[in-house]
Design a protein around this motif. Structure first.
Motif, PDB file in Angstrom:
ATOM      1  N   GLU A  58      55.589  49.997 -14.885  1.00 11.57           N
ATOM      2  CA  GLU A  58      54.698  49.441 -13.934  1.00 11.57           C
ATOM      3  C   GLU A  58      53.749  48.438 -14.531  1.00 11.57           C
ATOM      4  OE1 GLU A  58      52.880  51.554 -10.364  1.00 11.57           O
ATOM      5  OE2 GLU A  58      53.705  53.289 -11.228  1.00 11.57           O
ATOM      6  N   SER A  59      53.106  48.908 -15.570  1.00 15.21           N
ATOM      7  CA  SER A  59      52.036  48.113 -15.950  1.00 15.21           C
ATOM      8  C   SER A  59      52.486  46.704 -16.648  1.00 15.21           C
ATOM      9  CB  SER A  59      51.207  48.970 -16.976  1.00 15.21           C
ATOM     10  OG  SER A  59      51.874  49.578 -17.967  1.00 15.21           O
ATOM     11  N   VAL A  60      53.641  47.074 -17.539  1.00 20.16           N
ATOM     12  CA  VAL A  60      54.293  45.860 -18.183  1.00 20.16           C
ATOM     13  C   VAL A  60      54.736  44.864 -17.239  1.00 20.16           C
ATOM     14  CG1 VAL A  60      55.983  45.136 -19.904  1.00 20.16           C
ATOM     15  CG2 VAL A  60      54.337  47.122 -20.296  1.00 20.16           C
ATOM     16  N   GLY A  61      55.628  45.384 -16.171  1.00 22.63           N
ATOM     17  CA  GLY A  61      56.033  44.646 -15.145  1.00 22.63           C
ATOM     18  C   GLY A  61      55.220  43.806 -14.499  1.00 22.63           C
ATOM     19  N   ASP A  62      54.073  44.649 -14.038  1.00 25.87           N
ATOM     20  CA  ASP A  62      53.051  43.787 -13.495  1.00 25.87           C
ATOM     21  C   ASP A  62      52.161  42.805 -13.981  1.00 25.87           C
ATOM     22  OD1 ASP A  62      53.448  45.366 -10.959  1.00 25.87           O
ATOM     23  OD2 ASP A  62      51.858  46.605 -11.306  1.00 25.87           O
ATOM     24  N   HIS A  63      52.015  43.032 -15.446  1.00 28.95           N
ATOM     25  CA  HIS A  63      51.503  42.100 -16.231  1.00 28.95           C
ATOM     26  C   HIS A  63      52.437  40.890 -16.427  1.00 28.95           C
ATOM     27  CE1 HIS A  63      49.092  40.543 -19.735  1.00 28.95           C
ATOM     28  NE2 HIS A  63      50.234  40.442 -20.374  1.00 28.95           N
ATOM     29  N   GLN A  64      53.713  41.196 -16.770  1.00 28.94           N
ATOM     30  CA  GLN A  64      54.611  40.027 -16.991  1.00 28.94           C
ATOM     31  C   GLN A  64      54.798  39.175 -15.675  1.00 28.94           C
ATOM     32  OE1 GLN A  64      58.166  41.909 -17.993  1.00 28.94           O
ATOM     33  NE2 GLN A  64      57.563  41.964 -20.365  1.00 28.94           N
ATOM     34  N   LEU A  65      54.774  39.675 -14.526  1.00 34.35           N
ATOM     35  CA  LEU A  65      54.872  38.984 -13.319  1.00 34.35           C
ATOM     36  C   LEU A  65      53.215  38.094 -13.020  1.00 34.35           C
ATOM     37  CD1 LEU A  65      56.253  38.122 -10.565  1.00 34.35           C
ATOM     38  CD2 LEU A  65      55.410  40.276  -9.813  1.00 34.35           C
ATOM     39  N   GLY A  66      52.447  38.709 -13.324  1.00 40.56           N
ATOM     40  CA  GLY A  66      51.046  38.005 -13.223  1.00 40.56           C
ATOM     41  C   GLY A  66      50.838  37.001 -14.128  1.00 40.56           C
ATOM     42  N   ARG A  67      51.566  36.966 -15.328  1.00 35.58           N
ATOM     43  CA  ARG A  67      51.447  35.855 -16.269  1.00 35.58           C
ATOM     44  C   ARG A  67      52.311  34.681 -15.644  1.00 35.58           C
ATOM     45  NH1 ARG A  67      52.328  37.237 -22.555  1.00 35.58           N
ATOM     46  NH2 ARG A  67      52.011  34.935 -22.623  1.00 35.58           N
ATOM     47  N   PHE A  68      53.467  35.178 -15.288  1.00 36.19           N
ATOM     48  CA  PHE A  68      54.435  34.202 -14.736  1.00 36.19           C
ATOM     49  C   PHE A  68      53.834  33.472 -13.483  1.00 36.19           C
ATOM     50  CE2 PHE A  68      57.970  33.032 -11.733  1.00 36.19           C
ATOM     51  CZ  PHE A  68      58.628  32.269 -12.673  1.00 36.19           C
ATOM     52  N   ARG A  69      53.052  34.127 -12.371  1.00 38.19           N
ATOM     53  CA  ARG A  69      52.726  33.236 -11.465  1.00 38.19           C
ATOM     54  C   ARG A  69      51.509  32.502 -11.457  1.00 38.19           C
ATOM     55  NH1 ARG A  69      52.636  38.560  -7.187  1.00 38.19           N
ATOM     56  NH2 ARG A  69      54.835  38.392  -6.345  1.00 38.19           N
ATOM     57  N   ALA A  70      50.831  32.689 -12.648  1.00 41.15           N
ATOM     58  CA  ALA A  70      49.688  32.161 -13.284  1.00 41.15           C
ATOM     59  C   ALA A  70      50.200  30.803 -13.644  1.00 41.15           C
ATOM     60  CB  ALA A  70      48.850  32.841 -14.164  1.00 41.15           C
ATOM     61  N   ASP A  71      51.138  30.570 -14.181  1.00 46.42           N
ATOM     62  CA  ASP A  71      51.716  29.169 -14.701  1.00 46.42           C
ATOM     63  C   ASP A  71      52.020  28.261 -13.673  1.00 46.42           C
ATOM     64  OD1 ASP A  71      52.858  27.199 -15.818  1.00 46.42           O
ATOM     65  OD2 ASP A  71      53.932  28.448 -17.198  1.00 46.42           O
ATOM     66  N   PRO A  72      51.308  27.236 -12.995  1.00 48.65           N
ATOM     67  CA  PRO A  72      51.719  26.341 -11.958  1.00 48.65           C
ATOM     68  C   PRO A  72      53.169  25.946 -12.020  1.00 48.65           C
ATOM     69  CG  PRO A  72      49.559  25.848 -12.899  1.00 48.65           C
ATOM     70  CD  PRO A  72      50.327  26.731 -13.905  1.00 48.65           C
ATOM     71  N   ALA A  73      53.605  25.805 -13.338  1.00 45.05           N
ATOM     72  CA  ALA A  73      55.062  25.169 -13.495  1.00 45.05           C
ATOM     73  C   ALA A  73      56.057  26.064 -12.928  1.00 45.05           C
ATOM     74  CB  ALA A  73      55.305  25.035 -15.072  1.00 45.05           C
ATOM     75  N   ASN A  74      55.723  27.590 -12.832  1.00 46.00           N
ATOM     76  CA  ASN A  74      56.691  28.468 -11.914  1.00 46.00           C
ATOM     77  C   ASN A  74      56.583  28.719 -10.556  1.00 46.00           C
ATOM     78  OD1 ASN A  74      57.549  29.426 -14.677  1.00 46.00           O
ATOM     79  ND2 ASN A  74      55.886  30.604 -14.991  1.00 46.00           N
ATOM     80  N   ARG A  75      55.814  27.758  -9.922  1.00 47.56           N
ATOM     81  CA  ARG A  75      55.655  27.886  -8.596  1.00 47.56           C
ATOM     82  C   ARG A  75      57.066  27.529  -7.853  1.00 47.56           C
ATOM     83  NH1 ARG A  75      50.631  26.037  -5.648  1.00 47.56           N
ATOM     84  NH2 ARG A  75      49.866  26.606  -7.532  1.00 47.56           N
TER      85      ARG A  75
END
Length: 283
Positions: free
Chosen positions: A162-179
């Motif tokens: 849960e925690s690692v998955g949420d953290h990885q997704l949060g970092r991914f979404r924070a990068d504008p290049a991944n929009r």
């Protein structure tokens, strides 16, 4: 009844139901005033914490202190982390599309009462049902044994996902290049829902902590209910419908990635102009 004070447990079950409903009703007041009901997701984890804390207080003198403390700590760590994560992720955002679609089923003038019944009171009842293993475990008069520590280890696996998955997704979404792109790295490479898989592990682990005694097995419907909701209810299906219509790469990602259980990605190859998965495990 396995050395458990049945009357004290019954009183506790009534009090924990009241605690769960109190948290959800407080969230309802906030939602009714703001017109935004996504805050109920923050209250979800807090309601479990309220149940665990109430059970801990009322089981004093009845259950083994080591088990009572263990169950309280496990639920608080899970519930507070989840609520904090959901609050941080959703701050400043508009209504969750899931709740918007749900409330559209009722006339505008009746939506407040509809939200109370279908969102808040329903979730309060589910919190109480899912947390039955925690409540029963706190009244067991002996310290955790092998099954209890096995459950604790499974809980730790769940919290990791849960925690690692949420953290990885949060970092991914924070990068504008991944929009507009689909997250398919880290744990998300092996399961489309590492957080949901982790949630199931957490509650199966807590069930095992109660299964040290025969009465604990009577609560097996609790993790079954949580798993059903995650896999077939308001978790995975609703989210995937939303992602399927908003993420162009979702279909290809879903075809190669397990839907729930972490598994190696399926390899795909072109044949006759189409791509076919070489293995199709259910997950």
């Amino acid at each position: 009844m396995n050395g458990i004070d049945g009357a004290a447990l019954a009183d506790c079950l009534a009090a924990t139901l009241g605690a769960a409903l109190a948290v959800l009703l407080a969230a309802f007041v906030v939602g009714a005033r703001s017109g935004v009901h996504r805050h109920v997701d923050v209250a979800w984890g807090l309601a479990f914490c309220a149940v665990a804390l109430t059970g801990f207080l009322l089981s004093a003198g009845h259950g083994a202190d080591s088990r009572r403390v263990l169950m309280l700590v496990l639920v608080l760590l899970w519930g507070l982390r989840l609520s904090a994560h959901i609050w941080w992720r959703g701050r400043g955002r508009p209504e969750d599309p899931r709740y918007a679609r749900l409330l559209e089923r009722a006339p505008v003038e009746r939506r407040t009462g509809y939200a109370l019944r279908k969102v808040y009171l329903l979730q309060g009842a589910i919190v109480w049902l899912v947390s039955l293993p925690v409540q029963v475990a706190m009244f067991l008069p002996h310290p955790p044994a092998l099954l209890g520590w096995t459950g604790t280890a499974l809980w730790a696996v769940g919290l990791f996902f849960e925690s690692v998955g949420d953290h990885q997704l949060g970092r991914f979404r924070a990068d504008p290049a991944n929009r507009g792109r689909v997250m398919d790295g880290g744990l998300w490479r092996y399961t489309r829902h590492p957080n949901y898989f982790g949630d199931a592990c957490v509650w199966w682990g807590l069930f095992l902590c109660a299964a040290d005694a025969p009465i604990g097995w009577a609560t097996v419907l609790s993790p079954l209910l949580m798993t059903y909701l995650l896999v077939n209810g308001s978790g995975k299906p609703m989210l995937e419908r939303q992602l399927g219509s908003s993420k162009p790469g979702w279909a290809d990602y879903a075809a190669r990635t397990s839907g729930f259980l972490p598994l190696p990605p399926r390899h795909r190859h072109a044949a006759g102009g189409r791509s076919h998965p070489t293995r199709r495990p259910e997950g």
